[in-house]
Design a protein around this motif. Sequence first.
Motif, short mmCIF file in Angstrom:
data_model
loop_
_atom_site.label_atom_id
_atom_site.label_comp_id
_atom_site.label_asym_id
_atom_site.label_seq_id
_atom_site.Cartn_x
_atom_site.Cartn_y
_atom_site.Cartn_z
N UNK A 92 -18.59 -51.33 -64.73
CA UNK A 92 -18.21 -51.40 -63.32
C UNK A 92 -17.73 -52.81 -62.98
N UNK A 93 -16.93 -52.89 -61.93
CA UNK A 93 -16.51 -54.22 -61.45
C UNK A 93 -15.10 -54.59 -61.88
N UNK A 94 -14.37 -53.63 -62.43
CA UNK A 94 -13.01 -53.93 -62.88
C UNK A 94 -11.95 -53.18 -62.05
N UNK A 95 -12.38 -52.58 -60.94
CA UNK A 95 -11.43 -51.83 -60.11
C UNK A 95 -10.26 -52.69 -59.69
N UNK A 96 -9.07 -52.15 -59.88
CA UNK A 96 -7.82 -52.82 -59.48
C UNK A 96 -7.56 -54.14 -60.21
N UNK A 97 -8.30 -54.39 -61.26
CA UNK A 97 -8.08 -55.63 -62.01
C UNK A 97 -6.83 -55.49 -62.89
N UNK A 146 -4.26 -57.47 -69.64
CA UNK A 146 -3.37 -57.44 -70.79
C UNK A 146 -4.02 -56.55 -71.83
N UNK A 147 -3.31 -55.53 -72.27
CA UNK A 147 -3.87 -54.60 -73.24
C UNK A 147 -3.43 -55.01 -74.64
N UNK A 148 -4.35 -55.65 -75.37
CA UNK A 148 -3.98 -56.17 -76.70
C UNK A 148 -3.83 -55.07 -77.75
N UNK A 149 -4.33 -53.87 -77.47
CA UNK A 149 -4.10 -52.78 -78.42
C UNK A 149 -2.85 -51.98 -78.06
N UNK A 150 -2.14 -52.43 -77.03
CA UNK A 150 -0.87 -51.80 -76.65
C UNK A 150 0.19 -52.91 -76.54
N UNK A 193 -8.33 -59.78 -65.41
CA UNK A 193 -8.48 -60.76 -64.34
C UNK A 193 -9.18 -60.02 -63.20
N UNK A 194 -10.52 -59.93 -63.27
CA UNK A 194 -11.23 -59.09 -62.30
C UNK A 194 -11.10 -59.61 -60.88
N UNK A 195 -11.09 -58.64 -59.96
CA UNK A 195 -11.06 -58.98 -58.55
C UNK A 195 -12.50 -59.19 -58.07
N UNK A 252 -23.02 -59.23 -65.37
CA UNK A 252 -22.41 -60.46 -65.88
C UNK A 252 -21.66 -61.12 -64.74
N UNK A 253 -22.10 -62.31 -64.35
CA UNK A 253 -21.41 -63.06 -63.31
C UNK A 253 -20.80 -64.31 -63.92
N UNK A 254 -19.78 -64.84 -63.24
CA UNK A 254 -19.01 -65.95 -63.79
C UNK A 254 -18.92 -67.08 -62.79
N UNK A 255 -18.89 -68.27 -63.31
CA UNK A 255 -18.67 -69.44 -62.46
C UNK A 255 -17.44 -70.16 -63.02
N UNK A 256 -16.37 -70.15 -62.25
CA UNK A 256 -15.12 -70.82 -62.64
C UNK A 256 -14.50 -70.25 -63.92
N UNK A 257 -14.83 -69.00 -64.24
CA UNK A 257 -14.20 -68.33 -65.38
C UNK A 257 -13.53 -67.08 -64.81
N UNK A 258 -12.21 -67.09 -64.75
CA UNK A 258 -11.53 -66.04 -63.99
C UNK A 258 -11.22 -64.79 -64.80
N UNK A 259 -11.48 -64.82 -66.10
CA UNK A 259 -11.17 -63.66 -66.94
C UNK A 259 -12.43 -63.04 -67.53
#
Length: 325
Positions: free
Chosen positions: A210-215, A218-222, A245-247, A263-270
């Motif tokens: 969860x948490x990737x809606x509308x993100x 880049x699809x590296x397997x495509x 690049x999660x919203x 999983x939360x991020x601080x200053x890591x946008x990907x």
Amino acid sequence: MVERVNKPKPPTLSSTPGLPPQATVTFSDDNSRVVAELPTGESVEVLLYGATVISWKDASGNEKLWLSDAAKLDGSKAVRGGIPVVFPVFGTAPTHPQTKDLPQHGFARTSRWEFLGKSTSESTADNNTSANNEPTVKLDFGLSSGSPGLDPLAHAHWPFRFNLIYSVTLNPSSLTTSIVATNDGAEPFECQVLMHTYLRVNDITAIEIHGLSNASYTDKVDAGAAKTQTTTPLTITGETDRVYAPVEEAVTVAEQGRPKYRVTRDNLSNVVVWNPWTDKAQSIADFEPKDGFKKMLCVEPGAVGSWQAVEAGDAFEGAQTITLL
Ligand SMILES: O=P(O)(O)OC[C@H]1O[C@@H](O)[C@H](O)[C@@H](O)[C@@H]1O
């Protein structure tokens, strides 16, 4: 014999009346790794090679990270599993002048870091030094352009003066890893940073992310196609290798409908989501057992969608926190 930095103490008793029990920090016989254990029983183990977290256990001894049975822990190869640190390039970057000759994922994971020390805080009714009044232990590791353990490939192909501080902070409900990359030289450099976390799961087919809606991703397997995540939550049904690049602020991994990790991020946008599935796992020599892809999911917070420009004297900082739910 294990050298004790702090003498271990009984998990629930204080050896000094009135003082709470402290976390213990111990080195392995060969000084290759450091283990920290909280008085409440949770533990983390970090290999100096790569400053790779190779184990994170809850108070019942349940492992939270996946580590390949064939992972090399002797410094001959980047560790397959745990949390390798990716710096200063994610993947390879043949067209990026500063990092084009570096190996995949850079040299931080293939260098021997120094253990810089630990800090602890304890939980007591009248002690508010820890944010949540929980026992905490923080381990600091360092790697610089002057480090004896620096991968020779860094000397050969990345001629910058730098200093990395990597901190691993354990408390009963979470693990935080953070990095500060300082430019100690006179020339600016560009870098990418990523925490290549291999989360342990029981059954990859029962996982929802969860948490990737509308993100956008880049699809590296495509062939690196640019896409947007429209179906959510994300499930894993085949080889998956995506740079999101999660919203949303947090990515939550649920298993059989139950939230498991946040999983939360601080200053890591990907966030990179990686699972090699059957064929890719077969092709990775140190991936064992071959059906181990069913037991792991890489959720990798990073700053990898672009380059982080670090001017002389400046630093880039980023962190992830994985919370047990
Ligand atoms: O085999 P390595 O170098 O540890 O990399 C494992 C994977 O790491 C992921 O972060 C990448 O997105 C994948 O493309 C890569 O295959």
